[in-house]
Design an enzyme around this catalytic site. Structure first.
Site, PDB file in Angstrom:
ATOM      1  CE1 TYR A  32     134.690 115.744  40.828  1.00 27.98           C
ATOM      2  CE2 TYR A  32     133.811 114.611  42.756  1.00 27.98           C
ATOM      3  CZ  TYR A  32     133.617 115.164  41.503  1.00 27.98           C
ATOM      4  OH  TYR A  32     132.366 115.150  40.931  1.00 27.98           O
TER       5      TYR A  32
ATOM      6  CG  LEU B 216     144.772 105.925  47.832  1.00 24.72           C
ATOM      7  CD1 LEU B 216     145.472 104.702  48.448  1.00 24.72           C
ATOM      8  CD2 LEU B 216     143.465 106.205  48.562  1.00 24.72           C
TER       9      LEU B 216
ATOM     10  CB  ALA C 294     132.924 122.139  32.675  1.00 27.05           C
TER      11      ALA C 294
HETATM   12  P1  NAD Z   1     131.555 114.151  32.034  1.00 21.63           P
HETATM   13  O1  NAD Z   1     133.022 113.914  32.151  1.00 21.63           O
HETATM   14  O2  NAD Z   1     130.745 113.145  31.316  1.00 21.63           O
HETATM   15  O3  NAD Z   1     131.301 115.555  31.331  1.00 21.63           O
HETATM   16  C1  NAD Z   1     131.998 116.712  31.705  1.00 21.63           C
HETATM   17  C2  NAD Z   1     132.071 117.635  30.516  1.00 21.63           C
HETATM   18  O4  NAD Z   1     132.869 118.763  30.915  1.00 21.63           O
HETATM   19  C3  NAD Z   1     132.757 117.005  29.300  1.00 21.63           C
HETATM   20  O5  NAD Z   1     131.980 117.206  28.134  1.00 21.63           O
HETATM   21  C4  NAD Z   1     134.079 117.716  29.243  1.00 21.63           C
HETATM   22  O6  NAD Z   1     134.602 117.843  27.925  1.00 21.63           O
HETATM   23  C5  NAD Z   1     133.744 119.073  29.853  1.00 21.63           C
HETATM   24  N1  NAD Z   1     134.931 119.761  30.336  1.00 21.63           N
HETATM   25  C6  NAD Z   1     135.948 119.232  31.075  1.00 21.63           C
HETATM   26  N2  NAD Z   1     136.921 120.148  31.242  1.00 21.63           N
HETATM   27  C7  NAD Z   1     136.498 121.274  30.617  1.00 21.63           C
HETATM   28  C8  NAD Z   1     137.078 122.548  30.421  1.00 21.63           C
HETATM   29  N3  NAD Z   1     138.296 122.857  30.919  1.00 21.63           N
HETATM   30  N4  NAD Z   1     136.391 123.482  29.716  1.00 21.63           N
HETATM   31  C9  NAD Z   1     135.176 123.177  29.192  1.00 21.63           C
HETATM   32  N5  NAD Z   1     134.576 121.990  29.344  1.00 21.63           N
HETATM   33  C10 NAD Z   1     135.237 121.036  30.039  1.00 21.63           C
HETATM   34  O7  NAD Z   1     131.007 114.399  33.524  1.00 21.63           O
HETATM   35  P2  NAD Z   1     129.537 114.197  34.133  1.00 21.63           P
HETATM   36  O8  NAD Z   1     129.497 112.857  34.760  1.00 21.63           O
HETATM   37  O9  NAD Z   1     128.490 114.576  33.162  1.00 21.63           O
HETATM   38  O10 NAD Z   1     129.598 115.276  35.313  1.00 21.63           O
HETATM   39  C11 NAD Z   1     129.188 116.612  35.140  1.00 21.63           C
HETATM   40  C12 NAD Z   1     129.392 117.340  36.459  1.00 21.63           C
HETATM   41  O11 NAD Z   1     128.713 116.653  37.503  1.00 21.63           O
HETATM   42  C13 NAD Z   1     130.849 117.427  36.898  1.00 21.63           C
HETATM   43  O12 NAD Z   1     131.091 118.681  37.508  1.00 21.63           O
HETATM   44  C14 NAD Z   1     130.977 116.290  37.894  1.00 21.63           C
HETATM   45  O13 NAD Z   1     132.015 116.522  38.807  1.00 21.63           O
HETATM   46  C15 NAD Z   1     129.620 116.356  38.557  1.00 21.63           C
HETATM   47  N6  NAD Z   1     129.197 115.106  39.223  1.00 21.63           N
HETATM   48  C16 NAD Z   1     128.992 113.959  38.507  1.00 21.63           C
HETATM   49  C17 NAD Z   1     128.565 112.809  39.164  1.00 21.63           C
HETATM   50  C18 NAD Z   1     128.280 111.513  38.433  1.00 21.63           C
HETATM   51  O14 NAD Z   1     127.868 110.536  39.062  1.00 21.63           O
HETATM   52  N7  NAD Z   1     128.477 111.432  37.120  1.00 21.63           N
HETATM   53  C19 NAD Z   1     128.372 112.839  40.556  1.00 21.63           C
HETATM   54  C20 NAD Z   1     128.609 114.014  41.241  1.00 21.63           C
HETATM   55  C21 NAD Z   1     129.006 115.152  40.564  1.00 21.63           C
END
Ligand code: NAD
Length: 459
Positions: A365, A308, A301
């Protein structure tokens, strides 16, 4: 599904035009399917001695033909025009554990270079070498560190979905230790499709290889946070495919899609905001009550609140820190305090390349995601005594709803800024996590594995 540009330049006139204009030419990557052969062709094994023998026998036990080449006389195995009868090389594996001086790199690396034209699309180049340490004689340290520079550069030269990655062994780890073989199998297979230019460090001989390589998580209970969609949903599905019973966690507002994912993977859903102070206890209670144990925790999650720094407010800063790192720290603390968690447990946290290289507009972040890296290193040390591991996976550009919302031009550029010239898929992140969650990776701890196609951002 490949992105539209990749589909366009993968065949026919699109490919010809892209070639003529010198445009990026991404190809569809080879991805893992249970039951399929690990490689599309034989592996060329460069190196000699007992370590190379051990790798040759591991390869053949996996059904891979290992062609042996002495480092001195290694050449492309068959002439190119013989290609119809002789399958292209699925991989080139360099066993370099015996190198002592930088000069020792030339014969094996040049031999690999001569074989590169015979490498199949989505082929693999993999080095096995010793990790450089401050205890090394300077020439030994130089030779060992040299492997990393050479491999990372070679990875940037590969084309057609081929990747280059390395395995670094601590001094007393034998080349046939379970996690060396586990890492080798992962890196050879389509599970590592979007892992490129990376090194996995095997620190101990702990662990064991699974009885069924297609079900390495059989009998394990795993919790995945943020499992309702995108990367988290892919992680839940992949862990379940590999045999785990999955507890899918997400906020109550995502309840419907969470229930759907839990259903799809025949696991259970736990509606929980991970920032609750008692989140760790709630997870443990659910795991023990419903499944009797907890073996794997995937902290996925995460949220972004980009601004900025000059325009950042406390609410944006604090919410990102709270969800992305403080909640993980609290949950780990609660789990590690319990006698029901920790023995041979595996924690895998999702970081980001932004946490390694930094990213404009993402000070909050990047602080949280760099924090994840610091956290897993310290947690790895605490889990070591109980045979557990903590690792991070750092995704680069992954095709999700988040990246789909980026403006067209920014997205198109960001997607191409890596050696594979395309975005990764949630599945690619999930495969890396599934590997690090398995007992075949028990000797790997405190690592940060980038799943970024060798993004140009940072190292
Ligand atoms: P997303 O926003 O699609 O999904 C994140 C999920 O986390 C959601 O279902 C949301 O409801 C849940 N969430 C948020 N806050 C929460 C909380 N307090 N308690 C429980 N659940 C919670 O994100 P994603 O793109 O699938 O990314 C998943 C992970 O990968 C994240 O940690 C993100 O930072 C990391 N990431 C993503 C990318 C990318 O390109 N998408 C790149 C690098 C890192």
């Amino acid at each position: 599904m490949a992105d539209k540009y990749t589909s366009l330049v993968s065949r026919g006139w699109g490919r010809d035009v892209a070639k003529r204009l010198g445009l990026p030419q991404p190809v569809e990557l080879r991805r893992y399917r249970p039951g399929e052969a690990i490689l599309s062709g034989p592996a060329l094994l460069i190196g000699s001695g007992p370590a190379a023998e051990a790798i040759a026998s591991a390869l053949s036990s996996w059904g891979i033909e290992a062609r042996r080449e002495g480092a001195a006389d290694a050449a492309a195995p068959r002439a190119a025009d013989d290609g119809a009868r002789s399958p292209k090389l699925g991989a080139i594996v360099l066993v370099l554990d015996g190198i002592e001086r930088p000069e020792d790199l030339s014969a094996p690396l040049l031999a690999a270079g001569r074989a590169l034209r015979s490498l199949a699309p989505s082929g693999r180049v993999i080095t096995l070498s010793r990790r450089a340490s401050t205890q090394d004689e300077p020439s030994l340290g130089a030779a060992r560190q040299g492997v990393e520079g050479a491999l990372r550069s070679l990875a940037r030269e590969l084309r057609a979905g081929a990747t280059g990655n390395g395995i670094l062994l601590a001094e007393d780890v034998p080349v046939d230790a379970p996690s060396v073989l586990g890492a080798l199998r992962f890196l050879l297979s389509g599970r590592s499709a979007f892992v490129d230019g990376q090194f996995l460090t095997v620190g101990t001989s702990a662990g064991g290889l699974p009885a069924d390589p297609d079900r390495p998580l059989e009998g394990k209970v795993a919790v995945v946070t943020g499992a309702a969609r995108n990367i988290g949903a892919a992680i839940a599905k992949t862990l379940a495919r590999d045999g785990a019973k999955v507890i899918a966690v997400d906020i109550p507002a995502a309840g419907e899609s969470l229930a759907q994912v839990a259903n799809d993977v025949r696991g259970t859903a736990l509606q929980l905001d991970i920032t609750r102070r008692d989140a760790g206890e709630r997870i443990l209670e659910h795991a023990l009550g419903r499944h009797g144990r907890l073996d794997v925790v995937v902290h996925n999650a995460g949220i972004t609140r980009d601004k900025l720094l000059a325009n950042m407010d406390a609410a944006k800063w604090d919410s990102v820190i709270d969800v992305n790192i403080a909640a993980q720290l609290r949950i780990n603390e609660a789990l590690l305090a319990s006698e029901h968690f920790g023995d041979r447990a595996h924690i895998v946290s999702v970081s980001s390349t932004s946490g390694i290289a930094g990213n404009r507009g993402q000070t909050n972040y990047a602080a949280s995601k760099a924090g994840v890296i610091g956290m897993v290193r310290s947690t790895a040390a605490r889990l070591a005594a109980r045979g557990g591991t903590a690792n991070a996976v750092a995704p680069g550009f992954i095709e999700t709803e988040m990246t789909a919302r980026m403006p067209f031009a920014t997205r198109e550029v960001a997607r191409r800024l890596n050696s594979l010239q395309q975005g990764g898929r949630p599945q690619d992140v999930a495969e890396a996590i599934a590997f690090l969650a398995s007992d075949g990776a028990s000797g790997i701890s405190g690592n940060v594995l980038r799943v970024c196609g060798q993004n140009w951002m940072g190292q």
